[in-house]
Design an enzyme around this catalytic site. Structure first.
Site, mmCIF file in Angstrom:
data_model
loop_
_atom_site.group_PDB
_atom_site.id
_atom_site.type_symbol
_atom_site.label_atom_id
_atom_site.label_comp_id
_atom_site.label_asym_id
_atom_site.label_seq_id
_atom_site.Cartn_x
_atom_site.Cartn_y
_atom_site.Cartn_z
ATOM 1 C CG ASN A 107 4.953 0.573 -5.146
ATOM 2 O OD1 ASN A 107 5.772 -0.314 -5.381
ATOM 3 N ND2 ASN A 107 3.635 0.341 -5.101
ATOM 4 C CG PHE A 111 8.233 -8.580 -5.406
ATOM 5 C CD1 PHE A 111 7.093 -7.825 -5.173
ATOM 6 C CD2 PHE A 111 8.131 -9.678 -6.252
ATOM 7 C CE1 PHE A 111 5.883 -8.142 -5.779
ATOM 8 C CE2 PHE A 111 6.924 -10.011 -6.864
ATOM 9 C CZ PHE A 111 5.794 -9.238 -6.627
ATOM 10 C CB SER A 171 3.621 -6.933 -8.433
ATOM 11 O OG SER A 171 4.509 -5.820 -8.427
ATOM 12 C CG ASN A 173 6.156 -2.011 -9.305
ATOM 13 O OD1 ASN A 173 6.047 -1.236 -10.256
ATOM 14 N ND2 ASN A 173 5.494 -1.863 -8.171
ATOM 15 C CB THR A 174 8.301 -8.489 -10.812
ATOM 16 O OG1 THR A 174 8.644 -8.143 -9.466
ATOM 17 C CG2 THR A 174 9.192 -9.637 -11.267
ATOM 18 C CE LYS A 213 -2.956 -7.375 -3.675
ATOM 19 N NZ LYS A 213 -2.168 -6.815 -2.552
ATOM 20 C CG ASN A 242 -0.837 -5.870 -6.897
ATOM 21 O OD1 ASN A 242 -0.263 -4.869 -6.470
ATOM 22 N ND2 ASN A 242 -0.300 -7.077 -6.803
#
Length: 333
Positions: A107, A111, A171, A173-174, A213, A242
């Protein structure tokens, strides 16, 4: 059994449509079914009391729409989010990809969420009293050097409705977010958030444990260094891990080149190794929540033996269904 019959139909839908349908189903379940009466020994950790050792990982219910339903399925705690100060749509579609051969998912959501204020209003109306953690992050448009402003905004917003708060700095994805795990960034970030937390504790006369995390893609040395730094702040616990941007475990798959974080069974070896390293580094008393790739009762037992006090999962339910909750709870009695 019912889920195994329904899964082919769900898998004919796009991942996000199937996810939305699942969330709505669990939300409705929460309206009609009370949480099961637990016969499990209560778990006391971080000043909180958990009904069992099994939790829903952040990412499945980003907006806290089905909290009562998750408890009805038997989870001992639920972590919602990642929540950001302002609502945001996340990254462009398509951004979720199933890898059924590997029981994995890639994915690059970024967010997407309704924003802190709407999520808080929703949590105020929940009926069940189980432990709910809120995973917080920064908006994509917020510069990294102002990230602490977003985390503190979220902390203030969720403080009276969260049982614990997780600082998400891992994460993939940022853009740039993972750089916040570097000790030079991590210590001042966590110290500033913890300082604000203590102010809020005095104001609201309640304690909300702060966790962080971490990524499975840190080297062993980096993981030990970041964890020790977080413990020195001190945070109340560590969540490991993560998703991963590595692809060794799915090499050759047609979707392996898709950018984003890989979760599910291909992540388990890395997450289990990370938990083991963290336990060696932090000693026996620091709470560790193990998450990443749990797809069976034996996976949960292995992660527990590696040093995790609590277990979370998300992707495993996509492939195994809600029966996985009962199986893992039973395995960790």
């Amino acid at each position: 059994m019912v889920y195994q019959l329904a899964r082919p139909a769900l898998f004919r839908l796009s991942p996000e449509k199937a996810h939305s349908l699942t969330l709505n189903t669990v939300r409705m379940l929460g309206r009609i079914k009370p949480p099961p009466r637990t016969t499990e020994p209560l778990i006391r950790l971080m000043g909180l009391t958990f009904g069992n050792r099994v939790g829903l990982a952040a990412g499945f219910d980003k907006n806290g729409v089905a909290v009562d339903g998750w408890f009805a399925l038997g989870f001992g705690h639920v972590e919602i989010g990642t929540v950001t100060p302002k609502p945001q749509a996340g990254n462009p579609l398509p951004r979720v990809f199933r890898l059924p051969e590997h029981h994995g998912v890639i994915n690059r959501m970024g967010f997407p969420n309704d924003g802190a204020e709407r999520v808080v209003a929703r949590l105020r109306s929940r009926r069940t009293s189980g432990v709910v953690g809120v995973n917080i992050g920064k908006n994509a448009v917020t510069p990294l050097d102002r990230a602490i402003d977003d985390y503190i905004f979220c902390l203030r917003a969720v403080f009276t409705v969260a049982d614990y708060v997780t600082v998400n700095v891992s994460s993939p994805n940022t853009a740039g977010l993972r750089s916040l795990q570097d000790v030079d960034h991590l210590v001042p970030l966590l110290s500033g958030i913890l300082e604000e937390s203590r102010v809020l504790e005095r104001r609201h006369s309640r304690r909300v444990p702060l966790l962080v995390k971490l990524s499975p893609d840190l080297t062993e040395a980096e993981l030990r260094k970041s964890a020790a730094a977080a413990a020195s702040v001190p945070v109340a616990g560590i969540i490991a891990t993560n998703t991963t941007i590595t692809r060794e475990s799915v090499s050759g798959h047609a979707l392996a080149s898709e950018t984003g974080g890989l979760s599910g069974r291909p992540l388990f070896t890395k997450s289990c190794a990370a938990v083991r390293i963290l336990r060696e580094t932090l000693g026996p008393t620091m709470p560790i929540i193990g998450v990443g790739g749990v797809a069976s009762a034996s996976d949960a037992r292995e992660l527990r033996q590696a040093g995790a006090d609590l277990i979370q999962f998300y992707t495993g339910m996509i492939y195994q269904g809600p029966a996985l909750v009962r199986e893992v709870v039973a395995a960790l009695r």
